[in-house]
Design a protein around this motif. Structure first.
Motif, PDB file in Angstrom:
ATOM      1  N   TYR A   1       0.834  -1.199   0.000  1.00 59.61           N
ATOM      2  CA  TYR A   1       0.000   0.000   0.000  1.00 59.61           C
ATOM      3  C   TYR A   1       0.868   1.247   0.000  1.00 59.61           C
ATOM      4  CZ  TYR A   1       0.493  -0.223   5.190  1.00 59.61           C
ATOM      5  OH  TYR A   1       0.964  -0.295   6.485  1.00 59.61           O
ATOM      6  N   VAL A   2       0.230   2.363  -0.393  1.00 58.64           N
ATOM      7  CA  VAL A   2       0.882   3.672  -0.419  1.00 58.64           C
ATOM      8  C   VAL A   2      -0.124   4.712   0.038  1.00 58.64           C
ATOM      9  CG1 VAL A   2       1.924   5.459  -1.867  1.00 58.64           C
ATOM     10  CG2 VAL A   2       2.450   3.056  -2.307  1.00 58.64           C
ATOM     11  N   GLY A   3       0.312   5.621   0.887  1.00 55.19           N
ATOM     12  CA  GLY A   3      -0.443   6.821   1.207  1.00 55.19           C
ATOM     13  C   GLY A   3       0.280   8.019   0.621  1.00 55.19           C
ATOM     14  N   TRP A   4      -0.416   8.841  -0.154  1.00 58.57           N
ATOM     15  CA  TRP A   4       0.158   9.995  -0.858  1.00 58.57           C
ATOM     16  C   TRP A   4      -0.574  11.243  -0.407  1.00 58.57           C
ATOM     17  CZ3 TRP A   4       4.217  11.069  -3.915  1.00 58.57           C
ATOM     18  CH2 TRP A   4       4.178  12.198  -4.735  1.00 58.57           C
ATOM     19  N   ASP A   5       0.172  12.300  -0.046  1.00 58.84           N
ATOM     20  CA  ASP A   5      -0.475  13.513   0.461  1.00 58.84           C
ATOM     21  C   ASP A   5      -0.580  14.618  -0.578  1.00 58.84           C
ATOM     22  OD1 ASP A   5       2.079  14.550   0.226  1.00 58.84           O
ATOM     23  OD2 ASP A   5       2.308  15.064   2.358  1.00 58.84           O
ATOM     24  N   GLY A   6      -0.309  14.299  -1.836  1.00 61.58           N
ATOM     25  CA  GLY A   6      -0.341  15.293  -2.900  1.00 61.58           C
ATOM     26  C   GLY A   6       1.036  15.685  -3.372  1.00 61.58           C
ATOM     27  N   SER A   7       2.050  15.439  -2.529  1.00 60.39           N
ATOM     28  CA  SER A   7       3.414  15.786  -2.917  1.00 60.39           C
ATOM     29  C   SER A   7       4.446  14.739  -2.510  1.00 60.39           C
ATOM     30  CB  SER A   7       3.820  17.133  -2.290  1.00 60.39           C
ATOM     31  OG  SER A   7       3.746  17.059  -0.881  1.00 60.39           O
ATOM     32  N   ALA A   8       4.092  13.830  -1.597  1.00 59.40           N
ATOM     33  CA  ALA A   8       5.067  12.849  -1.124  1.00 59.40           C
ATOM     34  C   ALA A   8       4.354  11.638  -0.531  1.00 59.40           C
ATOM     35  CB  ALA A   8       5.982  13.465  -0.059  1.00 59.40           C
ATOM     36  N   ILE A   9       5.088  10.530  -0.453  1.00 57.55           N
ATOM     37  CA  ILE A   9       4.578   9.343   0.221  1.00 57.55           C
ATOM     38  C   ILE A   9       4.618   9.589   1.729  1.00 57.55           C
ATOM     39  CG2 ILE A   9       5.051   6.915   0.757  1.00 57.55           C
ATOM     40  CD1 ILE A   9       6.122   6.588  -2.072  1.00 57.55           C
ATOM     41  N   THR A  10       3.492   9.348   2.375  1.00 60.13           N
ATOM     42  CA  THR A  10       3.419   9.531   3.826  1.00 60.13           C
ATOM     43  C   THR A  10       3.457   8.215   4.582  1.00 60.13           C
ATOM     44  OG1 THR A  10       0.997   9.551   3.713  1.00 60.13           O
ATOM     45  CG2 THR A  10       2.129  11.682   3.610  1.00 60.13           C
TER      46      THR A  10
END
Length: 367
Positions: A154-163
């Motif tokens: 899985y990946v969480g993305w905040d609009g500019s970077a992986i969180t």
């Protein structure tokens, strides 16, 4: 049976906590922490949602609770599964609206509050008007490796970077923005010779109405390459945050010891009146070795049957697939009858018009 199920669930949770391993965050190995998961069907904006459709890795005696915020906003509290300070903001959340009109739900943000995990969810009608509609939600955090062909990432993305991220091959995932509202996600080490598994994507935006989907999927033996596409309250491509989960022979709740009953399918021929079994078989997985089927249920609607695995409590998530602005949700709460799970129906839209659209559907029981 319910007391016995609680005992079994508690044993599984304790066992998962004892499993050691490593996890990768931003490419760095970290000590393993107990895997965490929880799901619910939120049919109210205040109090305790439907007890027959919630479960998690928390100890017995606790329930999911919800509190209202502004119009269309609900705060979901998963008890006793909050991350420690060293793993704050870890894990991913997915939500799917249940509605008979063109609506969706998105995650605004999620965080640990002491021992609990809190998720802010807000739902919208097409065009951007906020409103409350029931929704299905799942949270998971995973650690440790998995032997192939099983895979989870899985990946969480905040609009500019992986969180936040996880990869069951213990590799570092990557995200590359390619144009407005479009990203390419690479999950190395989780590859397959053809399409296999399932993908779920959910928008994460605390300010703007946004929805996200799988735009394209290009697997290879060394990696899974997945395109994420997001749009604003209408059909305009939009830069926002999102979460993505890839699962193969694993439940959507994570990479630890899986439940006995779970399944997923990719309705990649939505014009097929069916019932048909999506192919190849690797995208139409059933943990009880039954054959999932899909059939038409009216314009833009698809009835999905997951045989034998229908055991409460359970959860369903849906994500649209394709290069356009279409999106999908659930018409109503799925059914559990005679040992089968019946999703009646997945419904997809382009704007407010119902359309036949490819979709990815995942189902899991707690047991």
């Amino acid at each position: 049976m319910r007391p016995l199920r609680r005992v079994i669930l508690r044993i599984l949770c304790i066992t998962a906590m004892l499993v050691g391993g490593l996890t990768f965050a931003a490419g760095t190995a970290q000590a393993a922490v107990p895997d965490r998961w929880g799901f619910a069907f939120v049919n109210t904006n205040s109090g305790v949602p439907n007890l027959s459709y919630q479960a998690g890795s928390w100890p017995g005696g606790f329930n999911v609770t919800v509190t209202p915020g502004v119009v269309g906003q609900v705060f979901v509290k998963f008890p006793q599964i909050g991350a420690s300070s060293s793993t704050a903001n870890s894990g991913v959340v997915h939500v799917t609206a249940t509605s008979q009109t063109a609506e969706w739900c998105q995650v605004q943000k999620y965080w640990s509050a002491g021992v609990d995990e809190i998720v802010a969810v807000r739902c919208y009608h097409y065009g951007g008007a906020p409103l409350f509609t029931p929704f299905s939600i799942v949270f998971s955090e995973s650690t440790g490796p998995l032997p192939a062909p099983k895979a989870f990432g899985y990946v969480g993305w905040d609009g500019s970077a992986i969180t936040t991220q996880y990869n069951s091959a213990l590799a570092a995932n990557s995200v590359v923005p390619t144009s407005t509202g479009v990203w390419t996600v690479v999950l190395p080490g989780l590859g397959s010779s053809g399409i296999a598994g399932n993908i779920q994507v959910t928008a994460v935006d605390s300010t703007n109405a946004a929805r996200c989907k799988v735009g394209a999927w290009a697997p290879s033996t060394g990696q899974q390459k997945i395109q994420v596409r997001c749009h604003d309250a209408t059909n305009v491509p939009f830069n926002t945050g999102w979460t993505l989960t890839y699962q193969r022979e694993r439940a959507i709740t994570g990479a630890a010891i899986p439940p006995k009953n779970f399944a997923y399918t990719f309705d990649n021929s939505p014009a097929n009146p069916g019932p048909y079994a999506p192919a190849p078989a690797a995208i139409n997985y059933n943990s009880q070795l039954a054959v999932n089927t899909v059939q038409t249920a009216g314009p833009g609607q698809r009835l999905v049957k997951f045989p034998i695995v229908g055991v409460l409590p359970n959860n369903v998530q849906v994500t649209a697939f394709g290069p356009g602005a279409e999106f999908c949700n659930l018409v109503t709460l799925w059914g559990t009858s005679g040992g089968d799970a019946l999703v009646r129906n997945v419904i997809c839209y382009n704007g407010t018009t119902r359309v036949d659209q490819p979709s990815l559907v995942t189902y899991t029981s707690a047991f």
